[in-house]
Design a protein around this motif. Structure first.
Motif, PDB file in Angstrom:
ATOM      1  N   GLY A   3      -6.228   0.446  -3.267  1.00  0.00           N
ATOM      2  CA  GLY A   3      -5.136   0.118  -2.359  1.00  0.00           C
ATOM      3  C   GLY A   3      -5.151  -1.345  -1.969  1.00  0.00           C
ATOM      4  O   GLY A   3      -4.095  -1.982  -1.836  1.00  0.00           O
TER       5      GLY A   3
ATOM      6  N   ILE B  27      -2.346  -4.306  -2.434  1.00  0.00           N
ATOM      7  CA  ILE B  27      -1.883  -5.176  -1.351  1.00  0.00           C
ATOM      8  C   ILE B  27      -2.050  -6.643  -1.729  1.00  0.00           C
ATOM      9  O   ILE B  27      -1.158  -7.470  -1.506  1.00  0.00           O
ATOM     10  CB  ILE B  27      -2.653  -4.871  -0.047  1.00  0.00           C
ATOM     11  CG1 ILE B  27      -2.285  -3.482   0.477  1.00  0.00           C
ATOM     12  CG2 ILE B  27      -2.366  -5.920   1.020  1.00  0.00           C
ATOM     13  CD1 ILE B  27      -3.132  -3.034   1.652  1.00  0.00           C
TER      14      ILE B  27
ATOM     15  N   SER C   1       0.832  -1.210   0.000  1.00  0.00           N
ATOM     16  CA  SER C   1       0.000   0.000   0.000  1.00  0.00           C
ATOM     17  C   SER C   1       0.863   1.254   0.000  1.00  0.00           C
ATOM     18  O   SER C   1       0.472   2.287  -0.564  1.00  0.00           O
ATOM     19  CB  SER C   1      -0.937   0.000   1.211  1.00  0.00           C
ATOM     20  OG  SER C   1      -0.198   0.035   2.423  1.00  0.00           O
TER      21      SER C   1
END
Length: 387
Positions: A132, A136, A82
């Motif tokens: 985000g 990840i 992130s």
């Protein structure tokens, strides 16, 4: 070894910049088109997106290298991608800041008008949380589905091929002459073809018996390549269709990853040097230093064993049968449960074939069901809503 191909990839992408964005003999700040309607070179406005993607990849390589050097614990490194995605998300916010997602028509009809706008719903800041999360998930999912020769690189090759098939569908068939659709998928191709080249070269040395080991640097870097392509190309949902085996592996591994069941440091299959085959590895619940299995989980574990989703080792203790071992929860071990002991290269090839078969099925469904669910399929229709 994963650091070398990752840096090679970056050098290639830097070298491509003049050819992709420099307009010889004219001003590239305005959009010019060739005879087939496509901008022969990307406009300068696209350069910031391109550079932000490279910056995110550079950051991910650095974070992966730190993990290889210092062996960062999983709970600490899980959210590192992130951080690497921040440059890309900031550029997206400045230049686009479009946070609407399409939803199926039958869902849109049942929602009030103040929520729905032309078959889409505005997620606001939640959209950035979603992007985000994609950043990840992609690197970590490649890293989790690893541990046998060739698999880290092999799975990325399969996903790359599937993404290129999706891109070429739009370039050849699906764009319908629309410049925007052609442009975003050509942008994706520019990232994926060099990546496919270095991946196939690396696989030559990483295939069983491996001469090199790619490490976490490759896993994080390759996963971030997919994330930047999916986010910058506005097809993150389609990207997730090609990660279904990784999603299943994550869900299957969740009891160990989140501490419901004891998780050993390494969950790799066990190699038997006598016959050269791989066997299931197990988590032990008996003996000094081992955490016993919660008795409440016994019915679930026994049920999963009947479904051949887990392998258990039991022993009689008094009038009760207790579980002393259970196979580690990865689809690598699950495949061995289904196939029995298997050679490492055959195991890797089996998982790669499974990945491709699932991805190809999802690709076909994506372009056959989407018109029924959303009323259209071509990405240019979605882009016309956004630009």
């Amino acid at each position: 070894m994963g650091l070398i191909p990752a840096i090679t990839y970056l050098f290639l992408m830097f070298t491509f910049i003049p050819f992709m964005f420099l307009k010889y003999g004219g001003d590239n700040s305005t959009e010019t088109h060739n005879s087939n309607g496509f901008k022969g070179l990307f406009p300068n406005s696209k350069l910031s997106t391109y550079l932000s993607c490279l910056l995110s990849l550079e950051s991910m390589i650095l974070l992966g290298l730190l993990d290889d050097l210092f062996d960062i614990r999983w709970r600490h490194k899980f959210f590192l991608p992130s951080i690497a995605s921040i440059p890309m998300l900031i550029v997206y916010y400045i230049h686009f800041n479009k946070t609407s997602v399409l939803i199926p028509r039958f869902v849109a009809k049942r929602l009030p008008d103040y929520i729905i706008s032309e078959n889409s719903i505005n997620l606001g800041w939640l959209y950035y949380v979603y992007m985000g999360s994609v950043s990840i998930f992609c690197p970590n999912s490649v890293n989790i589905l690893a541990g046998i020769n060739g698999l880290e690189v092999g799975q990325t090759i399969v996903i790359t091929v599937l993404l290129l098939m999706n891109d070429f569908y739009y370039l050849v068939v699906g764009a319908g002459g629309n410049v925007d659709a052609y442009s975003i998928h050509m942008f994706s191709v520019c990232f994926l073809i060099p990546f496919l080249g270095i991946s196939t070269s690396l696989l030559k040395y990483n295939w069983f018996p491996s001469k090199v080991f790619v490490g976490d640097t490759w896993c994080y870097f390759s996963g971030m390549v997919f994330a930047v392509v999916g986010i910058s190309g506005h097809f993150a949902k389609t990207l997730m269709l090609f990660f279904i085996p990784q999603i299943i592996n994550f869900i299957y591994s969740a009891p160990q990853l989140f501490g419901i069941i004891d998780c050993p440091r390494h969950r790799l299959p066990k190699f038997n040097k006598d016959d050269g085959l791989l066997y299931n590895s197990y988590t032990e619940y008996e003996g000094e230093g081992n955490k016993p299995l919660n008795l409440k989980l016994y019915p679930i574990m026994n049920f999963l064993e009947k479904l051949k989703l887990i392998s258990l080792v039991k022993k009689q203790k008094g009038d009760k049968e207790i579980i002393i071992k259970s196979s580690n929860l990865t689809i690598i071990n699950l495949t061995i449960i289904w196939t029995g002991p298997i050679r490492e290269d055959k195991l890797c090839l089996t998982i790669m074939i499974l990945q491709f078969a699932v991805g190809l099925t999802m690709l076909i469904l994506r372009h056959s069901l989407a018109p029924m669910l959303f009323g259209f399929d071509n990405s240019w229709t979605m882009l016309n809503r956004f630009y």
